[in-house]
Design an enzyme around this catalytic site. Structure first.
Site, PDB file in Angstrom:
ATOM      1  N   ASP A 234      -0.679  -1.956  -9.944  1.00 60.38           N
ATOM      2  CA  ASP A 234      -2.108  -1.769 -10.215  1.00 60.38           C
ATOM      3  C   ASP A 234      -2.676  -2.966 -10.979  1.00 60.38           C
ATOM      4  O   ASP A 234      -1.968  -3.580 -11.784  1.00 60.38           O
ATOM      5  CB  ASP A 234      -2.284  -0.472 -11.032  1.00 60.38           C
ATOM      6  CG  ASP A 234      -3.718   0.018 -11.020  1.00 60.38           C
ATOM      7  OD1 ASP A 234      -4.536  -0.507 -10.234  1.00 60.38           O
ATOM      8  OD2 ASP A 234      -4.028   0.943 -11.800  1.00 60.38           O
TER       9      ASP A 234
ATOM     10  N   HIS B 152      -5.290  -9.599  -4.725  1.00 63.69           N
ATOM     11  CA  HIS B 152      -4.276  -9.041  -3.823  1.00 63.69           C
ATOM     12  C   HIS B 152      -3.306 -10.139  -3.370  1.00 63.69           C
ATOM     13  O   HIS B 152      -2.109  -9.910  -3.225  1.00 63.69           O
ATOM     14  CB  HIS B 152      -4.947  -8.386  -2.616  1.00 63.69           C
ATOM     15  CG  HIS B 152      -5.764  -7.167  -2.971  1.00 63.69           C
ATOM     16  ND1 HIS B 152      -5.308  -6.199  -3.829  1.00 63.69           N
ATOM     17  CD2 HIS B 152      -7.011  -6.763  -2.587  1.00 63.69           C
ATOM     18  CE1 HIS B 152      -6.224  -5.244  -3.953  1.00 63.69           C
ATOM     19  NE2 HIS B 152      -7.270  -5.568  -3.222  1.00 63.69           N
TER      20      HIS B 152
ATOM     21  N   LEU C  10      19.788  -4.720  -1.253  1.00 59.36           N
ATOM     22  CA  LEU C  10      18.644  -4.037  -1.859  1.00 59.36           C
ATOM     23  C   LEU C  10      17.850  -3.365  -0.749  1.00 59.36           C
ATOM     24  O   LEU C  10      17.598  -3.978   0.283  1.00 59.36           O
ATOM     25  CB  LEU C  10      17.733  -5.055  -2.574  1.00 59.36           C
ATOM     26  CG  LEU C  10      16.404  -4.515  -3.098  1.00 59.36           C
ATOM     27  CD1 LEU C  10      16.612  -3.694  -4.374  1.00 59.36           C
ATOM     28  CD2 LEU C  10      15.412  -5.650  -3.395  1.00 59.36           C
TER      29      LEU C  10
HETATM   30  C1  FPP Z   1      -3.949  -2.052  -6.890  1.00 60.94           C
HETATM   31  O1  FPP Z   1      -4.876  -2.941  -7.421  1.00 60.94           O
HETATM   32  C2  FPP Z   1      -3.279  -2.634  -5.760  1.00 60.94           C
HETATM   33  C3  FPP Z   1      -3.403  -2.205  -4.481  1.00 60.94           C
HETATM   34  C4  FPP Z   1      -4.254  -1.070  -4.067  1.00 60.94           C
HETATM   35  C5  FPP Z   1      -2.721  -2.869  -3.388  1.00 60.94           C
HETATM   36  C6  FPP Z   1      -1.383  -3.459  -3.694  1.00 60.94           C
HETATM   37  C7  FPP Z   1      -1.052  -4.351  -2.588  1.00 60.94           C
HETATM   38  C8  FPP Z   1      -0.451  -5.546  -2.686  1.00 60.94           C
HETATM   39  C9  FPP Z   1       0.082  -6.107  -3.923  1.00 60.94           C
HETATM   40  C10 FPP Z   1      -0.309  -6.374  -1.476  1.00 60.94           C
HETATM   41  C11 FPP Z   1       0.503  -5.795  -0.336  1.00 60.94           C
HETATM   42  C12 FPP Z   1       1.855  -5.333  -0.731  1.00 60.94           C
HETATM   43  C13 FPP Z   1       3.030  -5.607  -0.123  1.00 60.94           C
HETATM   44  C14 FPP Z   1       4.258  -4.846  -0.490  1.00 60.94           C
HETATM   45  C15 FPP Z   1       3.198  -6.670   0.870  1.00 60.94           C
HETATM   46  P1  FPP Z   1      -6.402  -2.535  -7.446  1.00 60.94           P
HETATM   47  O2  FPP Z   1      -7.068  -3.201  -6.320  1.00 60.94           O
HETATM   48  O3  FPP Z   1      -6.540  -1.048  -7.493  1.00 60.94           O
HETATM   49  O4  FPP Z   1      -6.814  -3.170  -8.836  1.00 60.94           O
HETATM   50  P2  FPP Z   1      -7.929  -2.687  -9.849  1.00 60.94           P
HETATM   51  O5  FPP Z   1      -7.566  -1.277 -10.277  1.00 60.94           O
HETATM   52  O6  FPP Z   1      -7.835  -3.683 -10.959  1.00 60.94           O
HETATM   53  O7  FPP Z   1      -9.236  -2.744  -9.107  1.00 60.94           O
END
Ligand code: FPP
Length: 250
Positions: free
Chosen positions: A30, A47, A141
């Site tokens: 997050d 991201h 893993l």
């Molecule tokens: C949360 O941050 C993150 C996500 C909803 C997406 C996580 C995805 C990735 C890291 C990329 C793809 C993953 C892989 C395994 C290849 P948020 O956008 O909710 O952040 P915020 O709460 O600060 O707005």
């Protein structure tokens, strides 16, 4: 059961035979959006940096002796985000698999997907199936990526399946126990979840692994996901090592 405390320094050093390293670690990644906002960048930049953190963490988890790393990449509720952000996330996932598959295969990583991922775009499903097949023989893993995953949805899917099996006379409802239920979860066959980490300071499970987290240790860290690295993982593992796990006993 009590566990021997370990220092973060020893965990960072790569583990050892006597250290209580969690077999199965899950992470709610997050804070990508906030990371970008702090830098006046578009959310996409957060991201993108999140992918770099994924690469660091996968490598570190293998080095530290973790057997399974489960990452919450896209929840069944994330469809509520703007279409452009969903497209960005799917694009990054596509790019990640294409760019990293050789390296994952070389490093002995076995890919697994949890969640109802067959509802993603057909080319992405095919790419993921190819990656799963290509890495099926690896055992250093297991990297389980949660895609279109929601724990309540998973529990409903298991329940529906059990009811269908019972109706068809293939399953005796009186035989339903933990093992029979777990065998139908998306995580079937994986070791029990030991440690669940959430980054960015939020302290919620957000519909992630609700069944599996029953006895997991929860560690919440303030670091935003794009800044997460080997030292953060090692520190969380050290905290895990210092917790006393009793599983309801004394
Ligand atoms: C949360 O941050 C993150 C996500 C909803 C997406 C996580 C995805 C990735 C890291 C990329 C793809 C993953 C892989 C395994 C290849 P948020 O956008 O909710 O952040 P915020 O709460 O600060 O707005």
């Amino acid at each position: 059961m009590s566990v021997t405390p370990i220092s973060s320094a020893s965990a960072a050093g790569g583990g050892g035979p006597d250290l209580p390293v969690p077999r199965h670690v899950a992470i709610i990644m997050d804070g990508n959006g906030r990371w970008a906002k702090k830098r006046r960048l578009p959310r996409f930049a957060g991201h993108k940096q999140g992918i770099a953190a994924v690469n660091r963490t996968v490598r570190a988890a293998g080095d530290l002796g973790v057997e399974v790393l489960t990452l919450y990449a896209f929840s069944s509720e994330n469809w509520r985000r703007p279409a452009a952000e969903i497209a960005d996330l799917m694009g990054l996932l596509r790019h990640y698999i294409r760019a990293e598959l050789d390296e994952l295969a070389r490093e002995g990583v076995r890919l697994r997907i949890i969640g109802d991922y067959r509802k993603l775009e057909p080319d992405l499903v095919a790419l993921l199936d190819h990656a799963i097949e290509r890495t099926a023989g690896n055992d250093r893993l297991t990297l389980a990526i949660a895609l279109n995953y929601g724990a309540q949805d998973e529990l409903l899917r298991v329940t529906r399946r059990l009811m269908r099996e019972a109706r068809a006379g293939e399953f005796d409802p009186d035989a339903l126990d933990d093992a029979a239920f777990e065998a139908r979860l998306d995580t079937s066959g994986l070791p029990r979840l030991d440690l669940l980490i959430r980054t960015s300071g939020e302290q919620r499970l957000s519909n992630f692994l609700l069944w599996q987290a029953a006895y997991a240790e929860l560690v919440f860290v303030d670091t935003l996901w794009p800044d997460f690295d080997r030292a953060h993982l090692a520190a969380a593992i050290a905290v895990f090592g210092q917790r006393e796990r009793r599983y309801g006993g004394l």
